[in-house]
Enzyme design. Structure first.
Site, PDB file in Angstrom:
ATOM      1  N   LYS A  72       0.840  -1.196   0.000  1.00 35.19           N
ATOM      2  CA  LYS A  72       0.000   0.000   0.000  1.00 35.19           C
ATOM      3  C   LYS A  72       0.878   1.251   0.000  1.00 35.19           C
ATOM      4  CE  LYS A  72      -3.922   1.814   2.728  1.00 35.19           C
ATOM      5  NZ  LYS A  72      -4.745   1.512   3.936  1.00 35.19           N
ATOM      6  N   SER A 152      -9.435   1.462   3.378  1.00 37.17           N
ATOM      7  CA  SER A 152      -8.632   2.272   2.467  1.00 37.17           C
ATOM      8  C   SER A 152      -7.618   1.471   1.655  1.00 37.17           C
ATOM      9  CB  SER A 152      -7.889   3.354   3.246  1.00 37.17           C
ATOM     10  OG  SER A 152      -6.999   2.784   4.194  1.00 37.17           O
ATOM     11  N   SER A 176      -9.836  -0.989   7.324  1.00 32.63           N
ATOM     12  CA  SER A 176      -9.181  -0.704   6.048  1.00 32.63           C
ATOM     13  C   SER A 176      -8.469  -1.888   5.412  1.00 32.63           C
ATOM     14  CB  SER A 176      -8.190   0.452   6.212  1.00 32.63           C
ATOM     15  OG  SER A 176      -8.881   1.668   6.372  1.00 32.63           O
TER      16      SER A 176
END
Length: 493
Positions: A72, A152, A176
Site C-alpha cells: 500500500k 482504504s 481498512s
C-alpha cells in the site's frame, strides 16, 4: 497507473523458474487489465525487474520463495515515492524501507510495486469515495467495475483479486484491511496492534494503526504475517511482538473446530436478509465442523463514536507531525496544517470530489486530558468490557459476524453510501485485537466475508480458526468478471 520510469516487462529477458513466470504473468495482467481494458487502477507503479528478483529469491531457497507482494502506498519502500495517494507527497522519496518491507525482502518476498488507496487512508473527509486518490485515480472492484473496492486498502484488495500479485500488505485503522478484503473476495488479517512495526508508515492513529496481509487463502496470509511480524525498537508498541511472532502456518492444516465454542454476533448482521442468508450458511458449516455456536449480545456504549473520532483526530495531528518531521526530502509539508493549505491551493485536483473536513477538525484537537480520558474509556469499552468480557462471559474462543455488506455502487459525487449496518470489525480495530475475514459466499456475484476475532496476541488462533472454516465452507465463491455488475439473468450488452 504505471510509473513513467517503469519499462515494459517485455523489454527484459524471461528468467526461468515458477516464481519468475508467475511474476511475469502478473505484470502482463497489470498491463492488460489495470492500465488498459477495464482499468482497475489498483497499481500505482510496479517493478519490471520483479521476475528476475523472483528467480533469485526462489533459487536462494528463502521462505517466501520469490512470491510477489504489492505494498500500500502509505508504506515506505526505497524504490518509489510514498504518497498516501496525495499530490502533497508525490515527491516523498525517502530511500527508506519500512522495517516490515525489509523483513519481507529478507524472507524472499519480491516487492512488486505500490498499490493505490483511499487518499490519506480515508481520514480526510467523511464524504470520501473509497479507492480514490489524486495520485492513482479511482480503484474499481474487479468483481463489479461500478462497485466499490472499499478501503482504504482498496488497491491491495482489487489487485490480489485480479491476479496482479500473489499477496499484498495493507494497513488498517478501522476496517481498512478487512472491508476491502471482504468485498473483493479475499482473506484479510488485521493483526494485533504491535505485532507488526509501523515505522516509516504514514500514520493516522498510534493506538489503532497496523499493517497486515491480504491474500487469496488463509495459509498465504499466515505465511505473509510470519515474514513481517516482530519487534522494532523504533516502535514501542511492538516490544512484545517477538514473543508472539512465530511461523503462523504451523497447525493450520489440522486445526479442528470440534467442541470449540464460538460467539455469534447476530446483532451485527445488518438489515439485508441476503447477508443473513449467507451468514447462516457459514454458521451451518461451522456447526458441521463441530463448533458449538453461542449467541452473544453487544451494544455500543453511549457516546462511543464521538469519543472514537476525538481520539483519531487528536492522534492524527500529533502522529502526522512526527512522521512529516522524519522526511529527508526538501519541500515536504511539516504539519497537517501544511497539507490542508496544499489541498486548498490545488483544489481542482485534490478537492474536486470531496473536501477535507476531518483534516480541518484535527487542526484543533482539543486538550490532551480530554483525549486521554476518551481513549481510556473507549479502550476499556472494546477490551475489558468488550471482546474480553464477551469471550469470558459466554465462554467462547472466538467471535464471528459478517465482515460488511456487499460492495455498494460507486458515486463520486455523493461518496460512499453503504448503510446496511453489517459488521463488527470496529470492536477488534479499536481494541487493537486480531481480526481475520475469510470469504463466505456472495450475493449476486458480490463477495461477502466472515469475520473471526479474539483477544490480544491471539493472531495464530484466529488464523487457525479461519483455516478450519475455509476447509468447512460449502458456499460457492465468485470469480472476478471485470465488467459492471449485472443482475442475475441479465447479460452484458
Amino acid at each position: 497507473m504505471v510509473s513513467s520510469v517503469a519499462l515494459s516487462a517485455h523489454d527484459h529477458a524471461h528468467p526461468d523458474g515458477a516464481a519468475a513466470k508467475a511474476a511475469m504473468a502478473q505484470i502482463e495482467r497489470i498491463e492488460a487489465l489495470d492500465d488498459q481494458g477495464p482499468e482497475i487502477k489498483a497499481v500505482i507503479t510496479y517493478n519490471p525487474d520483479a521476475p528476475a528478483l523472483a528467480a533469485k529469491a526462489e533459487s536462494d531457497g528463502l521462505p517466501l520463495g520469490g512470491k510477489t507482494v504489492l505494498v500500500k502506498d502509505n508504506i515506505e519502500t526505497h524504490e518509489w515515492p510514498t504518497t498516501a495517494g496525495s499530490l502533497a507527497l508525490k515527491d516523498n522519496r525517502t530511500a527508506r524501507d519500512a522495517p516490515l518491507v525489509a523483513r519481507l525482502r529478507e524472507a524472499g518476498g519480491v516487492i512488486l510495486g505500490k498499490a493505490n488507496l483511499s487518499e490519506w487512508a480515508n481520514i480526510r473527509d467523511r464524504n470520501s469515495s473509497s479507492g480514490w486518490s489524486a495520485i492513482g485515480g479511482l480503484t474499481r472492484n474487479p468483481h463489479a467495475l461500478d462497485r466499490s473496492a472499499c478501503g482504504s486498502s482498496s488497491g491491495n484488495g482489487a489487485a490480489v483479486a485480479a491476479g496482479f500479485a500473489w499477496g499484498a500488505i495493507g494497513t488498517e485503522t478501522n476496517g481498512s484491511i478487512t472491508c476491502p478484503a471482504s468485498v473483493n473476495g479475499l482473506v484479510g488479517l488485521k493483526p494485533t496492534v504491535g505485532m507488526v512495526s509501523r515505522t516509516h508508515v504514514i500514520p493516522i492513529s498510534a493506538t489503532q494503526d497496523t499493517a497486515g496481509p491480504m491474500t487469496r487463502n488463509v495459509h498465504d496470509a499466515a505465511l505473509l504475517l510470519s515474514a513481517i511480524a516482530g519487534s522494532d525498537p523504533a516502535d514501542p508498541a511492538t516490544n512484545e511482538a517477538d514473543a508472539y511472532a512465530i511461523d503462523f502456518t504451523l497447525g493450520l492444516a489440522n486445526y479442528s473446530l470440534e467442541g470449540v465454542r464460538i460467539g455469534v454476533m447476530r446483532v451485527k448482521v445488518g438489515s439485508l436478509p441476503s447477508v443473513s442468508d449467507v451468514f447462516d450458511r457459514a454458521l451451518a458449516d461451522l456447526e458441521e465442523a463441530g463448533a458449538v455456536l453461542v449467541d452473544v449480545e453487544h451494544e455500543w456504549p453511549e457516546g462511543f463514536w464521538q469519543r472514537s473520532l476525538h481520539v483519531l483526530l487528536y492522534e492524527l495531528q500529533r502522529d502526522m507531525r512526527l512522521y512529516l518531521a522524519s522526511l529527508p526530502g526538501p519541500g515536504m509539508p511539516k504539519s497537517l496544517g501544511d497539507i490542508v493549505a496544499f489541498n486548498n491551493e490545488h483544489a481542482d485536483e485534490e478537492l474536486r470530489w470531496f473536501g477535507q473536513g476531518l483534516f480541518e477538525r484535527a487542526l484543533e484537537p482539543g486538550e490532551e486530558a480530554d483525549y486521554r480520558q476518551a481513549l481510556e474509556t473507549n479502550l476499556k469499552a472494546t477490551r475489558e468490557k468488550g471482546i474480553d468480557r464477551l469471550t469470558s462471559e459466554y465462554e467462547v474462543a472466538f467471535l464471528v459476524a459478517p465482515t460488511t455488506e456487499p460492495a455498494w455502487s460507486i458515486d463520486l459525487v455523493n461518496g460512499d453510501h453503504g448503510g446496511a449496518g453489517a459488521g463488527a470489525g470496529s470492536l477488534p480495530a479499536i481494541a487493537g485485537y486480531p481480526h481475520i475475514t475469510v470469504p463466505m459466499g456472495h450475493i449476486e456475484g458480490l463477495p461477502l466475508g466472515l469475520s473471526i476475532f479474539a483477544g490480544k496476541w491471539q493472531d495464530h488462533e484466529v488464523l487457525k480458526a479461519g483455516a478450519a472454516y475455509e476447509r468447512a465452507r460449502t458456499a460457492e465463491l465468485p470469480a472476478p468478471q471485470f465488467k459492471p455488475w449485472l443482475k442475475s439473468g441479465e447479460t452484458a450488452e
